[in-house]
Structures are given as C-alpha cells and as structure tokens.
Design a protein around this motif. Structure first.
Motif, mmCIF file in Angstrom:
data_model
loop_
_atom_site.group_PDB
_atom_site.id
_atom_site.type_symbol
_atom_site.label_atom_id
_atom_site.label_comp_id
_atom_site.label_asym_id
_atom_site.label_seq_id
_atom_site.Cartn_x
_atom_site.Cartn_y
_atom_site.Cartn_z
ATOM 1 N N HIS A 293 -8.408 8.148 4.556
ATOM 2 C CA HIS A 293 -7.544 6.980 4.735
ATOM 3 C C HIS A 293 -6.078 7.370 4.634
ATOM 4 O O HIS A 293 -5.248 6.927 5.441
ATOM 5 C CB HIS A 293 -7.881 5.906 3.690
ATOM 6 N N ARG B 94 -11.932 -1.836 1.230
ATOM 7 C CA ARG B 94 -11.865 -0.914 2.361
ATOM 8 C C ARG B 94 -13.020 0.077 2.315
ATOM 9 O O ARG B 94 -13.620 0.408 3.330
ATOM 10 C CB ARG B 94 -10.529 -0.168 2.354
ATOM 11 N N GLU B 95 -13.355 0.492 1.094
ATOM 12 C CA GLU B 95 -14.448 1.445 0.966
ATOM 13 C C GLU B 95 -15.777 0.814 1.366
ATOM 14 O O GLU B 95 -16.592 1.435 2.051
ATOM 15 C CB GLU B 95 -14.513 1.954 -0.482
ATOM 16 N N ALA C 110 0.831 -1.206 0.000
ATOM 17 C CA ALA C 110 0.000 0.000 0.000
ATOM 18 C C ALA C 110 0.867 1.258 0.000
ATOM 19 O O ALA C 110 0.527 2.258 -0.636
ATOM 20 C CB ALA C 110 -0.926 -0.011 1.211
ATOM 21 N N ARG D 282 -10.938 8.295 0.593
ATOM 22 C CA ARG D 282 -9.528 8.054 0.261
ATOM 23 C C ARG D 282 -8.623 9.070 0.935
ATOM 24 O O ARG D 282 -7.552 8.727 1.439
ATOM 25 C CB ARG D 282 -9.327 8.068 -1.259
ATOM 26 N N ASN E 143 -8.593 -1.407 -2.046
ATOM 27 C CA ASN E 143 -9.237 -0.099 -1.867
ATOM 28 C C ASN E 143 -10.755 -0.215 -1.935
ATOM 29 O O ASN E 143 -11.473 0.398 -1.142
ATOM 30 C CB ASN E 143 -8.733 0.882 -2.923
ATOM 31 N N ARG F 123 1.256 4.202 -2.712
ATOM 32 C CA ARG F 123 0.962 5.579 -2.337
ATOM 33 C C ARG F 123 2.122 6.521 -2.588
ATOM 34 O O ARG F 123 1.952 7.633 -3.068
ATOM 35 C CB ARG F 123 0.585 5.591 -0.857
#
Lengths: 150, 150
Positions: free
Chosen positions: B14, A118-119, A50, B11, A115, A54
């Motif tokens: 997060h 997680r959402e 992750a 997002r 993602n 990012r």
DNA sequence: CAGAATCGTGTGCATTATTCACGTTTTTCG
DNA sequence: CGAAAAACGTGAATAATGCACACGATTCTG
C-alpha cells in the motif's frame, strides 16, 4: 544497465500504471473504504490524513511538494483537519517557521480503522494471490516508485 | 488462495502504491512530459486524450466511469478536445445515444510524440533495470490492476 | 405493441477547489 | 549585520466539479 528497454514492455507497464492510478483515484473507492471502516470523515480530507500519518511530523510545504499541489491548498485542508481534532500542529523546535503536523490520538484511531478496513478489502480482492507473489510485487513497486521519485 | 495475507506485505504494498500514485498525479510530471514532447497542449486535457486513444472509440459515460469523475466534467473536456481537433465524435452505429470519441490524425501525432517522450524519460529513469525485472513488474502490476478493477 | 423505466448526453447553476499576489516571520549565508 | 530565501497564511480572482434537470434513444415489461 540498458540504454533502451523493450518498447513493448514499457508500453505495457505504462498501461498497467494508468489503470492502477485511475482506479486508486476513483472517489468511489474512498467512499467504499470509509463505509467499510464505519467512520464519519469527509472523503476529501482522508487522503491528507493518511499522508500526515505516514510522513509526519511534516510541514505544509513539504506535504504540498509531495502531493504536487499548491501549498495554500494544503494549508487550508490541514486547518480543517486540525479543527476536526484529527491532527495537531506545533512549531518545530529546530525551525520555528514550520508548523509540524502529527496525527492526534483521535486521528490515530481513525487511521487504524481505515487501515484495518483496507486490509479486509484487500484480502477479499487478493484471494488468488500467494504471499510470495504479493511480496515480489511489493518489492518491485517500491523500487520503481523510489526510482521515479529520485 | 489465502484468507488473510501477511499484514506487513500488504502495508508495504500500500505504501508503495501511494508513493507511485502521488508521483504520477503530480502536475509537474505532466508539464515535464509535455515539454519533452515539445508540443503545445493544456496539461489538464492531455490525460483525457491519452485515455481516448487507449480505450476509444468510447463514450462520455464510460470514460467518466473509468476515471471516476462526473460525466458532465468529462463531457466538457471532450468538447474542448474536439474544438482543438484532437478527437472526433460521431454517433455510434449500434447505439445512437452514444457519441463515440476517437483520436484524429492530429491527435494521433500528439499521442505519438507523447509516447516517444515518455519512453525517453523512462529509459533515463530506469537505467538500472533489466528487461526481465521490468517485465515481471509489468505482469504483476497488470494482474493487480485487473483484480482491483474486478 | 404500447407505456414505463433506463441510459447517454448536454446545459445552467451553485459550490468548492485551486491558484495568484502579497505580507509576516524565521532562517540562511555572504 | 543585512540581504535573500524559505515556510506559512489570507484574500481575491479563477477554474473545476458536481447536482438537478431536460431531451432523445433504447430497453424492459405487462
């Protein structure tokens, strides 16, 4: 601009932070997320994936600085991620000492699944929140994190 | 009450959380705090001391649940804290299986020093914040952490 | 009420993670 | 140019973590 803030507030804020951090650090949370995403991934590796996603392209030392661990630890974990084909490393063009890591297409697919999962989980947990409250929390937390990292 | 929140906000939230958690997890932060407090304490033990102080009297399993690590790990660390005279354990009166841990007077002194040191550091970092903004962050974060912990 | 199942705790053992010391290559800078 | 520093990796020592298991205390259940 204050020299001293209200101790009550600071202590309450600290308590909330500790609760949040403990909750996020829980291995069980990652397991749950991986299960929801429906992918086979070692839960020790996925936080690193992750972060490459990012912050990448990013080298070993910079990533180690960011996570606070020894660079050799990160080096080994990145090797594993590379062996799994989730990230890719190539010497930087501007500095050939650093081997910049980026997520591969396969890695990107996993990140997307994570993602999305997680959402879904977040929406389930945050049913009582308005977008306005969430965005306010987001803005304040971003500012706080930036000040902390400065 | 929303079924689906704005993905942008989620997002962003997060991302801010990850930055915050990474920063808090940094061992160097604990070192810095311990140095500021001027006390001799193993930095691996001090997060546990803080949690016994906050949640105590508390048993091994409950504390392990809270931090997400195996209960045997916590058991060993608590033994160390007890040997150092920072916490105290005695069988609970209502359930003699659990050995409730509380901070000793000596442990309390350390916690006080740590709290004071943290407050000094926080005031240095948060000079640009108003008490109002801080309290708003505190309230939102508390609510968020509570929802997360369900 | 008695036996079974569960829970909180701790120990021994194996596995894994992390650090430390060191070497190599590349870059920076006086 | 040449010394110092930075990024990276490897091997060995050390520390942390989790698993299987045991044991007493408690709760459940028929």
């Amino acid at each position: 601009m204050n020299n001293a803030h209200d101790s009550e507030i600071l202590r309450g804020l600290h308590a909330a932070i500790i609760d949040l951090v403990d909750e996020i650090n829980r291995p069980r949370r990652d397991d749950r997320l991986i299960e929801e995403a429906g992918i086979p991934l070692d839960r020790a590796l996925f936080p690193l994936l992750a972060r490459v996603w990012r912050y990448g392209p990013i080298g070993v030392v910079e990533l180690a600085d960011r996570t606070g661990r020894d660079h050799t630890t990160i080096s080994r974990q990145m090797t594993k991620l590379e062996e799994l084909g989730l990230i890719e490393r190539k010497p930087s063009m501007t500095d050939r000492r650093v081997r910049e890591a980026t997520v591969t297409e396969k890695g990107q697919e996993m990140v997307d699944l994570l993602n999305a999962a997680r959402e879904r989980l977040a929406n389930r947990i945050l049913v009582d929140w308005t977008d306005e409250d969430l965005d306010q929390l987001r803005a304040l937390l971003r500012r706080f994190a930036d000040d902390l990292m400065r």
